[in-house]
Design a protein around this motif. Sequence first.
Motif, PDB file in Angstrom:
ATOM      1  N   ASP A  73     -10.411  -7.548   2.815  1.00 21.51           N
ATOM      2  CA  ASP A  73     -10.011  -6.277   3.427  1.00 21.51           C
ATOM      3  C   ASP A  73      -9.731  -5.204   2.375  1.00 21.51           C
ATOM      4  O   ASP A  73      -9.609  -4.025   2.716  1.00 21.51           O
ATOM      5  CB  ASP A  73      -8.755  -6.466   4.287  1.00 21.51           C
ATOM      6  CG  ASP A  73      -9.016  -7.337   5.512  1.00 21.51           C
ATOM      7  OD1 ASP A  73     -10.089  -7.182   6.115  1.00 21.51           O
ATOM      8  OD2 ASP A  73      -8.142  -8.179   5.835  1.00 21.51           O
ATOM      9  N   LEU A  74      -9.632  -5.589   1.103  1.00 19.52           N
ATOM     10  CA  LEU A  74      -9.328  -4.636   0.032  1.00 19.52           C
ATOM     11  C   LEU A  74     -10.585  -4.071  -0.614  1.00 19.52           C
ATOM     12  O   LEU A  74     -10.473  -3.292  -1.582  1.00 19.52           O
ATOM     13  CB  LEU A  74      -8.458  -5.323  -1.040  1.00 19.52           C
ATOM     14  CG  LEU A  74      -7.132  -5.896  -0.539  1.00 19.52           C
ATOM     15  CD1 LEU A  74      -6.393  -6.600  -1.666  1.00 19.52           C
ATOM     16  CD2 LEU A  74      -6.272  -4.797   0.057  1.00 19.52           C
ATOM     17  N   GLU A  75     -11.745  -4.428  -0.119  1.00 19.58           N
ATOM     18  CA  GLU A  75     -12.998  -3.937  -0.684  1.00 19.58           C
ATOM     19  C   GLU A  75     -12.992  -2.411  -0.778  1.00 19.58           C
ATOM     20  O   GLU A  75     -12.708  -1.713   0.189  1.00 19.58           O
ATOM     21  CB  GLU A  75     -14.189  -4.387   0.182  1.00 19.58           C
ATOM     22  CG  GLU A  75     -15.520  -3.753  -0.172  1.00 19.58           C
ATOM     23  CD  GLU A  75     -15.990  -4.125  -1.576  1.00 19.58           C
ATOM     24  OE1 GLU A  75     -16.534  -3.249  -2.265  1.00 19.58           O
ATOM     25  OE2 GLU A  75     -15.778  -5.292  -1.970  1.00 19.58           O
ATOM     26  N   GLY A  76     -13.280  -1.902  -1.980  1.00 17.71           N
ATOM     27  CA  GLY A  76     -13.407  -0.466  -2.207  1.00 17.71           C
ATOM     28  C   GLY A  76     -12.101   0.289  -2.316  1.00 17.71           C
ATOM     29  O   GLY A  76     -12.113   1.517  -2.516  1.00 17.71           O
ATOM     30  N   GLN A  77     -10.960  -0.378  -2.229  1.00 18.87           N
ATOM     31  CA  GLN A  77      -9.679   0.324  -2.253  1.00 18.87           C
ATOM     32  C   GLN A  77      -9.280   0.711  -3.686  1.00 18.87           C
ATOM     33  O   GLN A  77      -9.656   0.065  -4.659  1.00 18.87           O
ATOM     34  CB  GLN A  77      -8.574  -0.566  -1.673  1.00 18.87           C
ATOM     35  CG  GLN A  77      -8.764  -0.930  -0.206  1.00 18.87           C
ATOM     36  CD  GLN A  77      -8.688   0.294   0.685  1.00 18.87           C
ATOM     37  OE1 GLN A  77      -7.780   1.108   0.568  1.00 18.87           O
ATOM     38  NE2 GLN A  77      -9.646   0.421   1.594  1.00 18.87           N
ATOM     39  N   SER A  78      -8.515   1.793  -3.784  1.00 19.07           N
ATOM     40  CA  SER A  78      -7.857   2.112  -5.049  1.00 19.07           C
ATOM     41  C   SER A  78      -6.761   1.071  -5.273  1.00 19.07           C
ATOM     42  O   SER A  78      -6.058   0.680  -4.328  1.00 19.07           O
ATOM     43  CB  SER A  78      -7.230   3.507  -4.994  1.00 19.07           C
ATOM     44  OG  SER A  78      -8.223   4.487  -4.770  1.00 19.07           O
ATOM     45  N   PHE A  79      -6.615   0.634  -6.516  1.00 19.44           N
ATOM     46  CA  PHE A  79      -5.772  -0.534  -6.751  1.00 19.44           C
ATOM     47  C   PHE A  79      -4.902  -0.353  -7.990  1.00 19.44           C
ATOM     48  O   PHE A  79      -5.328   0.192  -9.007  1.00 19.44           O
ATOM     49  CB  PHE A  79      -6.662  -1.770  -6.924  1.00 19.44           C
ATOM     50  CG  PHE A  79      -5.923  -3.069  -6.773  1.00 19.44           C
ATOM     51  CD1 PHE A  79      -5.599  -3.554  -5.528  1.00 19.44           C
ATOM     52  CD2 PHE A  79      -5.538  -3.789  -7.892  1.00 19.44           C
ATOM     53  CE1 PHE A  79      -4.906  -4.747  -5.385  1.00 19.44           C
ATOM     54  CE2 PHE A  79      -4.850  -4.972  -7.760  1.00 19.44           C
ATOM     55  CZ  PHE A  79      -4.531  -5.453  -6.502  1.00 19.44           C
ATOM     56  N   ALA A  91       0.840  -1.194   0.000  1.00 22.06           N
ATOM     57  CA  ALA A  91       0.000   0.000   0.000  1.00 22.06           C
ATOM     58  C   ALA A  91       0.873   1.242   0.000  1.00 22.06           C
ATOM     59  O   ALA A  91       1.937   1.271   0.616  1.00 22.06           O
ATOM     60  CB  ALA A  91      -0.928   0.013   1.212  1.00 22.06           C
ATOM     61  N   GLY A  92       0.393   2.273  -0.700  1.00 25.86           N
ATOM     62  CA  GLY A  92       1.109   3.533  -0.771  1.00 25.86           C
ATOM     63  C   GLY A  92       1.203   4.217   0.577  1.00 25.86           C
ATOM     64  O   GLY A  92       0.511   3.847   1.538  1.00 25.86           O
ATOM     65  N   PRO A  93       2.051   5.230   0.683  1.00 30.14           N
ATOM     66  CA  PRO A  93       2.309   5.866   1.986  1.00 30.14           C
ATOM     67  C   PRO A  93       1.097   6.530   2.607  1.00 30.14           C
ATOM     68  O   PRO A  93       1.031   6.672   3.831  1.00 30.14           O
ATOM     69  CB  PRO A  93       3.409   6.887   1.664  1.00 30.14           C
ATOM     70  CG  PRO A  93       3.343   7.096   0.186  1.00 30.14           C
ATOM     71  CD  PRO A  93       2.877   5.811  -0.403  1.00 30.14           C
ATOM     72  N   ASP A  94       0.105   6.941   1.798  1.00 28.88           N
ATOM     73  CA  ASP A  94      -1.038   7.683   2.340  1.00 28.88           C
ATOM     74  C   ASP A  94      -2.332   6.878   2.332  1.00 28.88           C
ATOM     75  O   ASP A  94      -3.410   7.449   2.468  1.00 28.88           O
ATOM     76  CB  ASP A  94      -1.248   8.974   1.522  1.00 28.88           C
ATOM     77  CG  ASP A  94      -0.001   9.827   1.476  1.00 28.88           C
ATOM     78  OD1 ASP A  94       0.678   9.926   2.516  1.00 28.88           O
ATOM     79  OD2 ASP A  94       0.305  10.377   0.392  1.00 28.88           O
ATOM     80  N   THR A  95      -2.260   5.601   2.155  1.00 30.31           N
ATOM     81  CA  THR A  95      -3.473   4.807   1.995  1.00 30.31           C
ATOM     82  C   THR A  95      -4.295   4.776   3.286  1.00 30.31           C
ATOM     83  O   THR A  95      -3.736   4.633   4.387  1.00 30.31           O
ATOM     84  CB  THR A  95      -3.129   3.367   1.572  1.00 30.31           C
ATOM     85  OG1 THR A  95      -4.325   2.604   1.515  1.00 30.31           O
ATOM     86  CG2 THR A  95      -2.191   2.705   2.558  1.00 30.31           C
ATOM     87  N   PRO A  96      -5.614   4.883   3.167  1.00 31.21           N
ATOM     88  CA  PRO A  96      -6.466   4.737   4.360  1.00 31.21           C
ATOM     89  C   PRO A  96      -6.426   3.327   4.920  1.00 31.21           C
ATOM     90  O   PRO A  96      -6.772   3.116   6.090  1.00 31.21           O
ATOM     91  CB  PRO A  96      -7.863   5.093   3.837  1.00 31.21           C
ATOM     92  CG  PRO A  96      -7.791   4.915   2.340  1.00 31.21           C
ATOM     93  CD  PRO A  96      -6.386   5.236   1.956  1.00 31.21           C
ATOM     94  N   LEU A  97      -5.991   2.350   4.120  1.00 23.95           N
ATOM     95  CA  LEU A  97      -5.899   0.980   4.601  1.00 23.95           C
ATOM     96  C   LEU A  97      -4.931   0.886   5.776  1.00 23.95           C
ATOM     97  O   LEU A  97      -5.149   0.127   6.721  1.00 23.95           O
ATOM     98  CB  LEU A  97      -5.436   0.064   3.460  1.00 23.95           C
ATOM     99  CG  LEU A  97      -5.434  -1.440   3.739  1.00 23.95           C
ATOM    100  CD1 LEU A  97      -6.840  -1.946   4.040  1.00 23.95           C
ATOM    101  CD2 LEU A  97      -4.846  -2.202   2.553  1.00 23.95           C
ATOM    102  N   ALA A 101       3.346   7.321  -6.321  1.00 20.19           N
ATOM    103  CA  ALA A 101       2.622   8.415  -6.984  1.00 20.19           C
ATOM    104  C   ALA A 101       1.147   8.410  -6.598  1.00 20.19           C
ATOM    105  O   ALA A 101       0.574   9.458  -6.285  1.00 20.19           O
ATOM    106  CB  ALA A 101       2.791   8.293  -8.496  1.00 20.19           C
ATOM    107  N   PHE A 102       0.529   7.215  -6.622  1.00 22.74           N
ATOM    108  CA  PHE A 102      -0.860   7.078  -6.193  1.00 22.74           C
ATOM    109  C   PHE A 102      -0.819   6.675  -4.710  1.00 22.74           C
ATOM    110  O   PHE A 102      -1.012   5.512  -4.357  1.00 22.74           O
ATOM    111  CB  PHE A 102      -1.579   6.022  -7.026  1.00 22.74           C
ATOM    112  CG  PHE A 102      -1.822   6.432  -8.441  1.00 22.74           C
ATOM    113  CD1 PHE A 102      -3.023   7.028  -8.823  1.00 22.74           C
ATOM    114  CD2 PHE A 102      -0.844   6.250  -9.407  1.00 22.74           C
ATOM    115  CE1 PHE A 102      -3.249   7.413 -10.136  1.00 22.74           C
ATOM    116  CE2 PHE A 102      -1.060   6.627 -10.724  1.00 22.74           C
ATOM    117  CZ  PHE A 102      -2.263   7.217 -11.091  1.00 22.74           C
ATOM    118  N   GLY A 103      -0.551   7.622  -3.848  1.00 19.63           N
ATOM    119  CA  GLY A 103      -0.230   7.348  -2.453  1.00 19.63           C
ATOM    120  C   GLY A 103      -1.295   6.599  -1.678  1.00 19.63           C
ATOM    121  O   GLY A 103      -0.996   5.988  -0.655  1.00 19.63           O
ATOM    122  N   GLN A 104      -2.555   6.609  -2.155  1.00 16.03           N
ATOM    123  CA  GLN A 104      -3.625   5.919  -1.441  1.00 16.03           C
ATOM    124  C   GLN A 104      -3.943   4.556  -2.039  1.00 16.03           C
ATOM    125  O   GLN A 104      -4.871   3.882  -1.606  1.00 16.03           O
ATOM    126  CB  GLN A 104      -4.885   6.789  -1.432  1.00 16.03           C
ATOM    127  CG  GLN A 104      -4.706   8.099  -0.688  1.00 16.03           C
ATOM    128  CD  GLN A 104      -6.021   8.843  -0.496  1.00 16.03           C
ATOM    129  OE1 GLN A 104      -7.076   8.359  -0.867  1.00 16.03           O
ATOM    130  NE2 GLN A 104      -5.945  10.017   0.100  1.00 16.03           N
TER     131      GLN A 104
END
Length: 311
Positions: free
Chosen positions: A195-201, A175-181, A243-246
Amino acid sequence: MPPRKLPRHLNWLEAFVAAVEAGSLEAAAEHLGVARSVVSEHIRALETALGDGEPLLERGPGRRLHLTPRGQRLYAGTQTPLHQLDLKRLRDLASSEPSLRLGLNHTLSTMLLADIALDAAQAGIKLEIGFGGPLELVREVQTGQRDLVVDFTPLPPHRGVETESLISLPFAVLAGPDTPLAARAGARETLLVKDLEGQSFVDWLRDDPYGGANSARFEAHGVSVHEVARVESFLHLFDVLRAFGQACALAPDLRPLRAFPPELHVWPLEEEQPQLIEVVALWPAGMQTPETRHVLQGLRRRLSQRRRKTD
């Protein structure tokens, strides 16, 4: 159209191979349709062109020709396609200098090449290094263009190729540095696909046997993700996740080979039927050279040490 003439050194090589396989200069001359003296001249020219004129063949019991150690090395390389056999290559084959023609997967080259080169340098082994995809590397082993290849699986069995599994790698969630996960699951030791439901991927190699399994995982668990990027090489995955931190990604857990960037969050992926990727060594069947054995021994030792550190 007249037949294409071979370069001189390949005519010399043809005479040498014919003499080896026929067992005598006379039989080689008959096979090639030339005089015995022509076969002899071609072999002498080849010996001279490869260095100091050291013999490639010698007479044995019953006057049958036998290969010298130098001739054995040269003959072992004659299964290589003709366009690969320039004079420089022939000199390498016939040289007494230890050498290793190594092929590497691009991703693994960033993780293993430094150690392999160090082992080779310390043992005085001359390295010739090339890179490619699985099909290309297997073909080069089959045709004798590589003494050793290190690649990922899954790979089916291939004619004329021996393999050894060096290490098995499970999958992990990156996961990127700013991910809500991270805020939600940062303390977890492992993550599930759900646990990845709804995440940017970020989907790595979507149609590849490795990355393509991601879509199957999501479908099997009823998980929907929002794809924000797709990359064709693992080498680019880290930069895209930064780049896509979330965003998140599923990828082989390569930490036994090389640490992931510290700014990325990593969790082992927990699955009912875990999928593993192996790092494998490949070499021509029945032709494991001393240089291949030396490099493999170093790889086994290092990978075993790294695996113990990450367990």
